[in-house]
Design a protein around this motif. Structure first.
Motif, short mmCIF file in Angstrom:
data_model
loop_
_atom_site.label_atom_id
_atom_site.label_comp_id
_atom_site.label_asym_id
_atom_site.label_seq_id
_atom_site.Cartn_x
_atom_site.Cartn_y
_atom_site.Cartn_z
N LEU A 152 0.83 -1.21 0.00
CA LEU A 152 0.00 0.00 0.00
C LEU A 152 0.86 1.26 0.00
N GLU A 153 1.91 1.24 0.79
CA GLU A 153 2.80 2.40 0.86
C GLU A 153 3.54 2.62 -0.44
N VAL A 154 4.04 1.54 -1.05
CA VAL A 154 4.76 1.65 -2.32
C VAL A 154 3.82 2.16 -3.41
N ALA A 155 2.59 1.68 -3.42
CA ALA A 155 1.60 2.08 -4.43
C ALA A 155 1.04 3.48 -4.17
N LYS A 156 1.35 4.04 -2.99
CA LYS A 156 0.85 5.37 -2.63
C LYS A 156 -0.67 5.47 -2.78
N ILE A 157 -1.35 4.45 -2.26
CA ILE A 157 -2.81 4.39 -2.30
C ILE A 157 -3.42 5.52 -1.48
N TYR A 158 -2.76 5.87 -0.38
CA TYR A 158 -3.27 6.91 0.52
C TYR A 158 -2.35 8.12 0.49
N SER A 159 -2.90 9.27 0.78
CA SER A 159 -2.09 10.49 0.79
C SER A 159 -1.18 10.56 2.01
N GLY A 160 -1.54 9.86 3.08
CA GLY A 160 -0.71 9.84 4.29
C GLY A 160 -0.12 8.46 4.51
N ALA A 161 0.75 8.36 5.51
CA ALA A 161 1.37 7.09 5.86
C ALA A 161 0.36 6.17 6.54
N VAL A 162 0.48 4.88 6.29
CA VAL A 162 -0.34 3.88 6.97
C VAL A 162 0.16 3.76 8.40
N VAL A 163 -0.74 3.96 9.37
CA VAL A 163 -0.36 3.91 10.79
C VAL A 163 -0.93 2.68 11.49
#
Length: 190
Positions: free
Chosen positions: A126-137
């Protein structure tokens, strides 16, 4: 109240997920083909035998979770995680929408080394794909003692679909799940 204990679940695996109010997650996971049981509960805190009132104080450290028993021959743990990351916002620390507090944190409690590995892999993807504008917490930890929520919290959406919170919050999450994961919906819910 006692720790969740399940009988007659041979051959099934267990997933424990928290992503805001447990009513939302419960409503979604109950409709998935291959899911046998979904129990709303509490996990991750220090207090023994917590109840809803103590959880809502934000002082116990527990998260609202769903404990999901599923047949991995029908639905995979990865599928359950992919659904999890669509139906809540994993970038918000200790809240989902208007629900505020550590009890609403994004958390995955794993029951095996393979679940731990898979959870970390999915977050990295998810982080590599930049699915979200913020970091996954999303917190990922080995499963602690898990306590069932009170009986009136179980099957909440099924019993109260017209209740205000259910209509405003649970129903839209359920609709989002149904639109994106139609092939995973159990036949009785199609």
């Amino acid at each position: 109240m006692n720790e969740i204990t399940h009988k007659n679940h041979s051959g099934l695996e267990r997933a424990t997920l928290g992503g805001g109010c447990f009513w939302c997650l419960e409503a979604v996971y109950q409709q998935i083909s291959g899911v046998s049981t979904v129990v709303s509960g509490y996990a991750g805190g220090a207090m023994l035998n917590p109840d809803y009132e103590s959880i809502c104080s934000g002082q116990t450290g527990h998260a609202e979770i769903v404990d999901v028993y599923f047949d991995p021959e029908i639905v995979s743990y990865r599928d359950l995680l992919e659904i999890f990351f669509v139906i809540h916002d994993p970038t918000t620390l200790n809240y989902q929408g208007n629900d505020r507090g550590t009890q609403y944190r994004s958390v995955i409690f794993t029951h095996s080394e393979s679940q731990m590995t898979m959870a970390h892999e999915v977050v990295k993807e998810l982080e590599v794909a930049k699915i979200y504008s913020g970091a996954v917490v999303t917190q990922i930890d080995a499963a602690p003692v898990i306590y069932p929520a009170e009986a009136y919290h179980q099957n909440y959406f099924r019993q109260h679909p017209g209740q205000g919170y259910c209509m405003a919050v649970v129903a839209p999450k359920l609709a989002k799940f149904r639109a994106k994961f139609h092939s995973l919906i159990a036949s009785e819910f199609r």
